[in-house]
Design a protein around this motif. Structure first.
Motif, PDB file in Angstrom:
ATOM      1  N   ARG A 242       0.878  -1.040   0.017  1.00  0.00           N
ATOM      2  CA  ARG A 242      -0.147   0.014   0.103  1.00  0.00           C
ATOM      3  C   ARG A 242       0.756   1.309   0.019  1.00  0.00           C
TER       4      ARG A 242
ATOM      5  N   LYS B 156      -3.731  -6.258  -7.383  1.00  0.00           N
ATOM      6  CA  LYS B 156      -5.328  -6.087  -7.449  1.00  0.00           C
ATOM      7  C   LYS B 156      -5.874  -5.773  -5.897  1.00  0.00           C
ATOM      8  N   GLU B 157      -6.869  -4.920  -5.840  1.00  0.00           N
ATOM      9  CA  GLU B 157      -7.305  -4.659  -4.545  1.00  0.00           C
ATOM     10  C   GLU B 157      -7.988  -6.091  -3.917  1.00  0.00           C
ATOM     11  N   GLU B 158      -8.417  -6.775  -4.582  1.00  0.00           N
ATOM     12  CA  GLU B 158      -8.964  -8.048  -4.078  1.00  0.00           C
ATOM     13  C   GLU B 158      -7.859  -8.837  -3.444  1.00  0.00           C
TER      14      GLU B 158
ATOM     15  N   LEU C 265      -5.188  -8.032  -2.171  1.00  0.00           N
ATOM     16  CA  LEU C 265      -4.677  -7.452  -1.048  1.00  0.00           C
ATOM     17  C   LEU C 265      -5.767  -7.758  -0.053  1.00  0.00           C
ATOM     18  N   GLN C 266      -7.244  -7.792  -0.094  1.00  0.00           N
ATOM     19  CA  GLN C 266      -7.876  -7.994   1.016  1.00  0.00           C
ATOM     20  C   GLN C 266      -7.965  -9.320   1.234  1.00  0.00           C
TER      21      GLN C 266
END
Length: 586
Positions: free
Chosen positions: A550, A557-559, A561-562
């Motif tokens: 971050r 991809k943000e997914e 990281l989540q």
């Protein structure tokens, strides 16, 4: 005719700043920092005047408390006035560049978004350690002034290298400022404070003083020679916007008209980061030509220092002109004839006259030996003993000369010249990029349970062996000693800067691929035979990777990281409650 006195004629007087305002009672700080959006575009605007007692002096800074050091303010004072004894009256515009002093980059509301914008900007525009100053200088007769002349500059200070945008902005606001002073500047800054952020790749409408400036912010995913963006159609703008074809590109053809037959040599000198001084008749000429030179190696970033306008008062003057060591890798634009004597030990000096508008081919400056650079009135010429590695491209000069005879526009001539230099630079860079890509570990070698594999080292001799089958001759018709040019390039700051940037990007890519692998891994199955110490260690490592992703805006991809975040929560949840409490408070 009597010549007006010049601000540069009094070097013994130090520039002074207005005394600080009287101390007032302390008031609580506002919750949000004022001028936050303005700061994404401008550090400040400064009005610099000439005082008989003080010399150059800042009479106004707006916003009132910019994050400028005293050293930076002093630099602005000296650079805001032409350093010459010219008697010309009227208005002139130019730009300068100076070092940020100290590590004072404060955390601001726009700091993270500015970092994100910089990453998406073309490599050549990723400025971090310098400020740009954009100057509008006026010198006119004025009997009401003791000296007999009105001499004042309005300077916009910014981290952004958008010379066309800020010079166009100055053309709108400077004449008004000279008439209405501070209220005008305050109104303009308030308008800029409402502008959207300068996000690369976006075409923005920027309203100021009843005019809408429309400009596209350059992005690294666009070709440097891409066609100008058409006006936005979805907005009915009244009045019609002032459309800028580019935020930062100078008129390349106009700058290089007197040296068309030496473009190949100048491209090599800039590519290799050679010390080069441009001695022009005015700050406008010297600064424009320096900016043109730094842009002629795009998309490669010019990694050496460059000063579009440099004076004898600059804090780096002794550092750059000493004869006790080799000249530094720097590109200087100067006007004071004193520099011709001072820089006689430099290997390359370009002496220019006034630039002319397109329409006829001006007399081409000749190659001259450095020994002839002796007198202050040395004639225009390129003073150097350099011999090019590549043969001269006569076809390019013929095309440009033909364009002059056919009355081709300066914009079209510039586009032709820029495309030629772009293709030449890309032909040079492509073998380097191809070899560098081969140093990247294979994706199948990346395991979620091990540290990412290392990027293999760049070996110059191994690279040179690839040139026979994958060299620039595949995309460029120019003949010459390409291998010799690469060997010289390896010793330049431009290679070092390019290599560091590419290696950083590859490292970030590896980290991103590693995080993707972790997000897709079966964490629950991995935990079955692991001790508490191993689980805690994995939690700490994954948190560090997530924070780094971050912070450095890794291409993940943000997914993903989540999902890594959920894996961390799952790992923490599988531990005893006392350890969970410790980890949750870290």
């Amino acid at each position: 005719m009597e010549e007006p006195p010049s601000g540069g004629a009094l070097p013994s007087r130090s520039p002074s700043l207005p005394p600080p305002p009287p101390q007032e009672e302390e008031t609580p700080s506002p919750p949000a920092q004022p001028w936050a959006r303005l700061s994404a575009w401008l550090e400040c605007a400064c009005a610099v005047t000439f005082d008989l007692e003080l010399g150059q002096a800042i009479e106004l800074v707006y916003p009132p408390e910019p994050a400028l050091s005293e050293k930076e303010k002093t630099s602005i004072c000296y650079l805001a006035f032409p350093d010459s004894y010219s008697g010309s009256l009227g208005d002139t515009q130019y730009c300068f560049r100076f070092r940020q002093s100290g590590s004072r980059l404060r955390e601001r509301p726009w700091a993270q978004s500015a970092t994100a914008c910089r990453k998406e900007a073309p490599a050549a525009l990723q400025e971090t350690a310098h400020y740009f100053g954009y100057v509008y200088f006026r010198q006119v007769r004025d009997s009401s002034v003791k000296r007999g002349y009105f001499q004042k500059s309005l300077v916009l200070v910014s981290r952004l290298p958008y010379v066309n945008l800020f010079q166009s902005l100055l053309q709108l606001i400077a004449p008004e400022y000279f008439d209405k002073l501070e209220p005008c500047l305050e109104a303009v800054c308030s308008e800029i404070d409402q502008w959207p952020p300068p996000v690369p790749g976006q075409t923005l409408n920027l309203p100021v003083m009843g005019v809408v400036i429309q400009v596209r912010i350059p992005s690294k995913v666009e070709r440097p020679d891409a066609s100008p963006v058409l006006p936005l159609k979805q907005e009915n703008l009244l009045p019609a916007p002032l459309l800028l074809p580019s935020a930062c590109e100078v008129d390349l053809f106009r700058c290089f008209q007197p040296v068309l037959i030496h473009v190949q040599m100048l491209w090599e000198l800039v590519l290799l980061g050679e010390p080069l001084a441009v001695v022009g008749p005015s700050p406008a000429v010297s600064s424009e030509v320096v900016l043109a030179l730094t842009s002629c190696v795009a998309p490669l970033r010019y990694c050496c220092d460059y000063r579009p306008y440099f004076t004898i008062h600059d804090s780096e003057f002794k550092e750059y002109t000493t004869r006790t060591q080799a000249p530094p890798n720097v590109l200087l634009g100067v006007t004071n004839p004193f520099f011709i004597k001072t820089l006689q030990h430099w290997p390359h000096v370009l002496r220019l006259g006034d630039l002319k508008m397109a329409g006829e081919l001006p007399k081409q400056v000749k190659l001259k030996k450095l020994a002839k650079l002796r007198t202050l009135d040395a004639k225009p010429g390129l003073y150097t003993a350099y011999r090019t590695f590549l043969h001269k491209d006569k076809a390019l000069v013929k095309k440009l000369v033909k364009g002059i005879h056919k009355k081709r526009s300066s914009e079209a001539q510039s586009a032709l010249l820029r495309r030629h230099l772009l293709e030449l630079t890309q032909s040079f860079i492509f073998p380097l990029e191809h070899y560098m890509a081969g140093l990247m570990p294979l994706q199948r070698a990346i395991s979620p349970w091990k540290n990412p594999p290392q990027i293999r080292p760049f070996r110059q001799e191994d690279f040179l062996k690839t040139l026979e089958h994958a060299g620039p001759q595949l995309t460029c018709l120019l003949k010459g000693d390409w291998m010799g040019l690469y060997r010289r390039f390896f010793r330049s700051p431009n290679f070092d800067g390019w290599y560091r940037q590419r290696r950083r990007e590859m490292t970030h890519k590896l980290e991103a691929l590693h995080l993707e692998a972790i997000s897709e891994a079966n964490i629950k199955a991995w935990t079955e035979d692991k001790s508490e110490a191993e689980l805690v260690d994995m939690v700490l490592k994954l948190r560090e990777k997530l924070d780094r992703a971050r912070q450095h805006l890794l291409p993940v991809k943000e997914e993903s990281l989540q999902q890594v975040g959920r894996s961390i929560s799952s790992l923490v949840g599988s531990l005893p409650e006392d350890l969970q409490a410790v980890l949750r408070h870290q």
